[in-house]
Design an enzyme around this catalytic site. Structure first.
Site, PDB file in Angstrom:
ATOM      1  CG  ASP A 139       1.296   0.954   0.149  1.00 56.99           C
ATOM      2  OD1 ASP A 139       0.233   0.592  -0.394  1.00 56.99           O
ATOM      3  OD2 ASP A 139       2.253   0.184   0.333  1.00 56.99           O
ATOM      4  CG  ASP A 158      -5.320  11.284  -0.392  1.00 58.87           C
ATOM      5  OD1 ASP A 158      -4.749  11.040  -1.468  1.00 58.87           O
ATOM      6  OD2 ASP A 158      -6.504  10.950  -0.170  1.00 58.87           O
ATOM      7  CG  ASP A 161      -8.876  11.971  -2.871  1.00 58.92           C
ATOM      8  OD1 ASP A 161      -9.033  11.853  -4.100  1.00 58.92           O
ATOM      9  OD2 ASP A 161      -9.291  11.134  -2.048  1.00 58.92           O
ATOM     10  CG  ASP A 163      -7.533  14.897   1.505  1.00 60.72           C
ATOM     11  OD1 ASP A 163      -6.805  14.034   2.050  1.00 60.72           O
ATOM     12  OD2 ASP A 163      -8.554  14.591   0.877  1.00 60.72           O
ATOM     13  CG  HIS A 177      -0.536  -3.034  -1.081  1.00 63.28           C
ATOM     14  ND1 HIS A 177       0.532  -2.168  -0.941  1.00 63.28           N
ATOM     15  CD2 HIS A 177       0.006  -4.209  -1.493  1.00 63.28           C
ATOM     16  CE1 HIS A 177       1.652  -2.789  -1.268  1.00 63.28           C
ATOM     17  NE2 HIS A 177       1.364  -4.026  -1.605  1.00 63.28           N
ATOM     18  CB  VAL A 186       3.846   0.200  13.071  1.00 62.44           C
ATOM     19  CG1 VAL A 186       4.990   0.997  12.478  1.00 62.44           C
ATOM     20  CG2 VAL A 186       2.637   0.223  12.145  1.00 62.44           C
ATOM     21  CG  ASN A 189       2.991  -9.282  21.055  1.00 63.35           C
ATOM     22  OD1 ASN A 189       2.252 -10.006  20.389  1.00 63.35           O
ATOM     23  ND2 ASN A 189       3.757  -9.742  22.022  1.00 63.35           N
ATOM     24  CB  ALA A 275      13.611  -1.862  -6.152  1.00 56.48           C
ATOM     25  CE1 TYR A 277      16.318   5.465 -11.869  1.00 57.53           C
ATOM     26  CE2 TYR A 277      14.341   5.359 -10.514  1.00 57.53           C
ATOM     27  CZ  TYR A 277      14.967   5.686 -11.709  1.00 57.53           C
ATOM     28  OH  TYR A 277      14.229   6.245 -12.731  1.00 57.53           O
ATOM     29  CG  ASP A 303      20.954  -3.042  -2.490  1.00 53.72           C
ATOM     30  OD1 ASP A 303      22.149  -2.870  -2.773  1.00 53.72           O
ATOM     31  OD2 ASP A 303      20.036  -2.336  -2.956  1.00 53.72           O
ATOM     32  CB  SER A 332       4.425  -5.420  -0.817  1.00 55.00           C
ATOM     33  OG  SER A 332       4.149  -4.901  -2.088  1.00 55.00           O
TER      34      SER A 332
END
Length: 478
Positions: A139, A158, A161, A163, A177, A186, A189, A275, A277, A303, A332
């Site tokens: 992402d 990354d 860049d 790295d 995003h 993830v 709570n 998606a 594919y 799907d 997304s």
């Protein structure tokens, strides 16, 4: 810098072609992976893409000069619209939904029955909430954010860049995003957002600068890296053109027993790549009322579906008074929630057991997962399976379904190729096109036409000459 992927013919020596590219073009060249020496990633430091047409013309020239089967430019494509919190969400018109003022922050979790799945795993003495499962997420990268405080993270990368720091620099065009999509998987709570699998080990990968400017070859490199560095699930909240490099990377991951999925797309109408594919789980978006979100891409390639309208997620404040969490929309978020459910499933049953069960029936973990989510999906009244997949993903039903259960089903017809997209849109028409050569550029024109945006690209002269079917020419306004 301009980047290309080159697919060599079976009789070509990758070492010879690499040496020529370095000597003649000053290129930096590497294979897509150790398993894919016939796909070369080529960086030309002194070259930039002036226009989309120039990029594809350069690719055709490289293919001819080096006798390759095909060459594709790593062209940033604006084929995955997202709300722009700075400029406003007015393009495409009618795609975006207003916020719901009375929605509970946890509504999406209850819709996919994640809390019930957590409780079921706990009652069975099984690992819960995705414990021990690694989810790789190509992402825009992530930032430090209170909704991600305490998240278990593994080393990321990354690819923008080059790295080891996948921090998102918050470029223009839906900044944050990657942080937003990560949060619905993830987040502990502890604040507003609760992720559907908060004990997952998160692998952030910065593969793109902006989700509205997706580069397919860079994403392919990210998928390869995630596979080689221990990801169990790879989720892509992005989409764009077909890419043989990305298709190969996905197939390689699936062969390594990784579950791979992608967002169906926003506002284009039909499902975008990757998606689209056949070997990638395609996820569409739904509303709090269990109906299709107004902006979701639809079609036989889908799907499964998951919440995609006004899902609570982390956000980057843009104006005074903005909070650091709130409602967001798009496929997304739907695919991120589905990735979390995949992690719950793997953790509950144990990944080694899932792999053994799949191998015992001669299928991949991906195929087993796809089959079981279809079998256990919750199907609201009036649900259209031809547009929105089998139903809305149901985490509890998936976890309670035995791995040994098999529902015989016929293999679905393929949907992943450009010819299949054209057939879906225009029916059976007589086309004689070199799909390996022209497929990505033709797909770009088709998707931009569907999006109503042909202001930033024109077909290359070579493609314009190659399209002779009058029906297709009229559709593309050539």
């Amino acid at each position: 810098m301009a980047r290309f992927a080159m697919r060599l013919r079976p009789d070509q020596d990758p070492a010879v072609t690499t040496a020529r590219l370095v000597a003649e073009r000053g290129a930096q060249v590497e294979p897509l992976s150790a398993d894919d020496p016939d796909i070369l990633i080529i960086d030309l430091p002194d070259r930039v893409f002036a226009t989309d047409a120039d990029a594809f013309s350069d690719a055709y020239t490289l293919a001819d000069d080096y006798g390759a089967l095909a060459v594709e430019p790593d062209l940033p494509t604006a084929l995955f619209p997202e709300p722009d919190p700075v400029r406003g969400a007015d393009f495409p018109p009618g795609c975006w939904s207003p916020e719901h003022p009375n929605l509970a922050a946890e509504w999406a979790l209850w819709t996919i029955r994640a809390p019930q799945a957590w409780e079921y795993s706990r009652s069975q003495g099984k690992p819960e909430r995705g414990e021990g499962i690694v989810v790789g997420q190509p992402d825009t990268g992530v930032i430090r954010h209170r909704e991600l405080d305490g998240v278990l993270a593994v080393q990321g990368y990354d690819f923008v860049d080059n790295d080891n720091d996948p921090t998102d620099p918050l470029a223009d065009g839906n900044p944050g995003h990657g942080t937003a999509t990560a949060s619905v998987i993830v987040s502990p709570n502890t604040h507003v957002v609760t992720g559907a699998a908060p004990r997952v080990r998160h692998m952030a990968i910065r593969a793109i600068e902006s989700v509205v400017r997706v580069t397919q070859v860079s994403v392919a490199k990210a998928v390869v890296w995630a596979t080689d560095h221990g990801a169990h699930v790879i989720t892509m909240s992005l989409g764009g053109l077909p890419s043989f490099a990305l298709d190969r990377a996905i197939n390689r991951a699936v062969a390594a027993n990784v579950i791979v999925m992608a967002a169906a797309g926003n506002c284009v109408g039909t499902v975008v790549w990757p998606a689209r594919y056949d070997n990638c789980v395609a996820v569409a978006g739904t509303t709090p009322d269990d109906t299709p979100w107004r902006g979701t891409c639809k079609g036989k390639a889908v799907d499964i579906s998951a919440p995609g309208e006004n899902v609570y997620r982390a956000r980057i404040p843009q104006f005074p008074g903005d909070g650091d969490s709130g409602q967001g929309q798009g496929t997304s978020l739907a695919v991120a929630l589905t990735a979390a459910v995949a992690a719950l499933w793997l953790a509950h049953h144990g990944r080694d057991r899932v792999i053994a069960s799949a191998r015992g029936r001669g299928e991949t973990v991906q195929a087993l997962f796809q089959r079981l989510i279809r079998d256990t999906a919750r199907r609201p009244p009036g649900w259209n399976t031809n547009e929105m997949g089998a139903g809305i993903i149901d985490a509890q039903a998936l976890l309670t379904k035995t791995l040994d259960a098999r529902t015989p089903t016929a293999d679905a017809a393929g949907t992943g190729s450009v010819p299949e997209l054209i057939t879906e849109l225009l029916g059976d028409i007589d086309l004689r096109v070199d799909w390996d050569r022209y497929g990505p550029e033709l797909a770009s024109l088709i998707l931009r036409t569907l999006l109503g945006d042909r202001t930033t690209t024109l077909p290359s002269g070579e493609l314009r000459a190659a399209i002779t079917n009058e029906h297709l020419r009229r559709f593309l306004r050539l």
